[in-house]
Write an enzyme that holds these catalytic residues in place. Structure first.
Site, PDB file in Angstrom:
ATOM      1  N   TYR A 118       6.300  44.725 -12.330  1.00 58.39           N
ATOM      2  CA  TYR A 118       7.933  45.320 -12.132  1.00 58.39           C
ATOM      3  C   TYR A 118       7.899  44.550 -14.260  1.00 58.39           C
ATOM      4  O   TYR A 118       7.577  43.610 -14.776  1.00 58.39           O
ATOM      5  CB  TYR A 118       8.762  44.179 -11.653  1.00 58.39           C
ATOM      6  CG  TYR A 118      10.231  43.581 -11.671  1.00 58.39           C
ATOM      7  CD1 TYR A 118      10.647  44.781 -11.723  1.00 58.39           C
ATOM      8  CD2 TYR A 118      10.711  42.861 -12.011  1.00 58.39           C
ATOM      9  CE1 TYR A 118      12.698  44.781 -11.853  1.00 58.39           C
ATOM     10  CE2 TYR A 118      12.098  42.630 -12.424  1.00 58.39           C
ATOM     11  CZ  TYR A 118      13.341  43.338 -12.456  1.00 58.39           C
ATOM     12  OH  TYR A 118      14.362  43.441 -12.608  1.00 58.39           O
ATOM     13  N   ARG A 156      21.709  19.692  -5.772  1.00 59.68           N
ATOM     14  CA  ARG A 156      20.583  21.058  -6.259  1.00 59.68           C
ATOM     15  C   ARG A 156      19.330  21.363  -5.224  1.00 59.68           C
ATOM     16  O   ARG A 156      18.699  21.965  -5.502  1.00 59.68           O
ATOM     17  CB  ARG A 156      20.504  19.931  -7.914  1.00 59.68           C
ATOM     18  CG  ARG A 156      19.743  21.779  -8.637  1.00 59.68           C
ATOM     19  CD  ARG A 156      19.106  20.644  -9.648  1.00 59.68           C
ATOM     20  NE  ARG A 156      19.691  19.762 -10.518  1.00 59.68           N
ATOM     21  CZ  ARG A 156      19.542  18.796 -10.971  1.00 59.68           C
ATOM     22  NH1 ARG A 156      18.614  17.872 -10.399  1.00 59.68           N
ATOM     23  NH2 ARG A 156      20.486  18.013 -11.377  1.00 59.68           N
TER      24      ARG A 156
HETATM   25  C1  LIG Z   1      13.835  44.236  -8.707  1.00 56.71           C
HETATM   26  C2  LIG Z   1      13.149  43.412  -9.111  1.00 56.71           C
HETATM   27  C3  LIG Z   1      12.709  42.352  -9.592  1.00 56.71           C
HETATM   28  C4  LIG Z   1      14.200  41.823  -9.874  1.00 56.71           C
HETATM   29  O1  LIG Z   1      14.644  40.697  -9.014  1.00 56.71           O
HETATM   30  P1  LIG Z   1      16.131  39.986  -9.038  1.00 56.71           P
HETATM   31  O2  LIG Z   1      16.426  39.667  -8.552  1.00 56.71           O
HETATM   32  O3  LIG Z   1      16.884  41.200 -10.377  1.00 56.71           O
HETATM   33  O4  LIG Z   1      15.586  39.928 -10.130  1.00 56.71           O
HETATM   34  C5  LIG Z   1      11.313  41.947  -9.129  1.00 56.71           C
HETATM   35  N1  LIG Z   1      10.209  42.420  -8.695  1.00 56.71           N
HETATM   36  C6  LIG Z   1      10.805  43.329  -8.456  1.00 56.71           C
HETATM   37  C7  LIG Z   1      10.048  44.264  -7.506  1.00 56.71           C
HETATM   38  C8  LIG Z   1      12.116  44.135  -8.410  1.00 56.71           C
HETATM   39  O5  LIG Z   1      12.366  45.137  -8.208  1.00 56.71           O
END
Ligand SMILES: *Cc1c(COP(=O)(O)O)cnc(C)c1O
Length: 395
Positions: A107, A54
């Protein structure tokens, strides 16, 4: 030596693996020690040596080293997704009674985490206008611990004044965290005052739409140790296959990003002169809020941007009419995420609570320009506008 050249080799140590170019994939939970004394002696170095699966292996440390190089930070941490990178950073650094400043263009799942999880821990979030700049000082309270930025926003592409925000935050003793997924390689967060830079490595770093991965890079080792400790206590352990895919993605990252950016800009400029398009929201083009900041702070970009459709005969085009255009592209497939080799499209659904949307009257559509031939992509978009025109005349 150029950064692009260093990235090609970042994290590689063939000397440690009998000359093999890429690090082997260590599939590890248990790590044996020869004696009790040795087993116990390793604990203080558990983040640096191979102690227990881990905490990390030579494979995960190779990618962490590469990410620190890419972001220009002291050290980096891997987690299982971009959202996990955001949530574990916030959980590591915020306590009950603390206040967080979160950019309004963030986001959406980041916003949902603040509203649905942090609130239950007694941590308050205030959303702020992405264009606020030095004005952030007025929103900082004595208990504000983090100013979270995301520049540009991933649907509407407002570019933030990160140096001004960092100056105000640091003057008040707050840290600056940034979701730097768009600016990866073209924005150097730590040179601009950011303390923690986060990547949804699922996007360009992986680059092939086949792995979920998140990264946290820090300005200094003390901050890294604090977040790493929490990440381990939260129980994160990133899958070995994903780490290997991330390492593979790193090697072509500079060349892919250059192509995505150049082709994306060509497509964006073509869209800019179309009568169906009211505005192109691309940081490198003048219609985008914060374009001058992009010119000042970025050296390039990627293949992700949005357009706002122009009204038709004075009215916003109805959703079902827009969908006739979006549903039948040949290359621009409908799907979430971005940063893979393929082109994508989605109707944007930006949410604002602190500042009005940078938008006029039309729907916003987000395009990801992939690695296909750029003229084929433009032809695909042109056929989409033909479908739109037919649907509008039938409407
Ligand atoms: C997709 C995205 C995330 C999250 O990423 P995941 O790997 O899908 O959890 C965070 N920030 C931005 C700007 C994104 O486009």
């Amino acid at each position: 030596m150029k950064k692009e050249s260093r990235i090609i080799h970042a994290g590689l140590h063939p000397d440690r693996f009998e000359g093999v170019v890429n690090p082997p994939v260590f599939r590890a939970s248990t790590v044996l020690a020869p004696t009790v004394a040795e087993l116990k002696a390793r604990h203080p170095q558990r983040f640096e040596v191979t102690y227990y699966g881990r905490y990390g292996t030579p494979t995960t440390r190779a990618l962490e080293e590469a990410v620190a190089e890419i972001e220009g930070g002291a050290k980096a941490i891997l987690v299982s997704s971009g959202l996990a990178a955001i949530s574990s950073t916030l959980l590591a650094l915020l306590r009950q009674g603390d206040h967080l400043l979160m950019v309004d263009s963030t986001y959406y799942p980041t916003r949902a985490f603040c509203d649905q999880v942090l609130t239950t821990y007694g941590i308050e979030t205030t959303y702020y206008d992405p264009m606020i700049g030095a004005g952030i000082a007025e929103l900082i309270r004595p208990n504000t611990k983090i100013v979270f930025t995301e520049s540009p926003g991933s649907q509407t592409f407002e570019v933030q004044d990160i140096p001004a925000i960092a100056q105000a935050a640091h003057a008040a003793g707050a840290l600056v965290a940034m979701d730097n997924t768009w600016g990866l390689l073209s924005f150097q967060p730590f040179e601009k005052g950011v303390d923690i830079s986060i990547q949804a490595a699922t996007k360009y770093l992986g680059g092939h739409s086949d792995a979920m991965l998140g990264t946290i890079a820090t300005a200094d080792v003390a901050l890294w140790e604090k977040i790493k400790t929490h990440v381990c206590l939260l129980g994160h352990a990133v899958g070995t296959e994903e780490v290997y895919l991330g390492l593979r993605g790193v090697r072509t990252l500079p060349i892919r990003l250059r192509q995505h950016f150049e082709a994306g800009l060509k497509v964006a400029r073509w869209l800019q002169q179309r009568p169906e398009v009211a505005r192109v929201l691309h940081p490198a083009l003048p219609d985008c809020p914060g374009h001058a900041l992009w010119q000042r702070d970025f050296t390039g970009g990627c293949g992700l941007f949005s357009i706002e459709l122009a009204p038709h005969q004075g009215r916003e085009i109805p959703e079902e009419v827009v969908n006739t255009m979006l549903d039948h592209y040949h290359f621009f497939k409908l799907g979430y995420s971005w940063g893979g080799f393929e082109s994508l499209v989605v109707p944007a659904t930006p949410l604002r609570t602190a500042a009005p949307l940078p938008k006029g009257t039309g729907p916003i559509i987000r395009y990801h320009v992939g690695l296909e031939d750029v003229n084929d992509l433009i032809a695909d978009l042109e056929q989409g506008f033909d479908r739109l025109a037919r649907a509008l005349s039938a409407d």
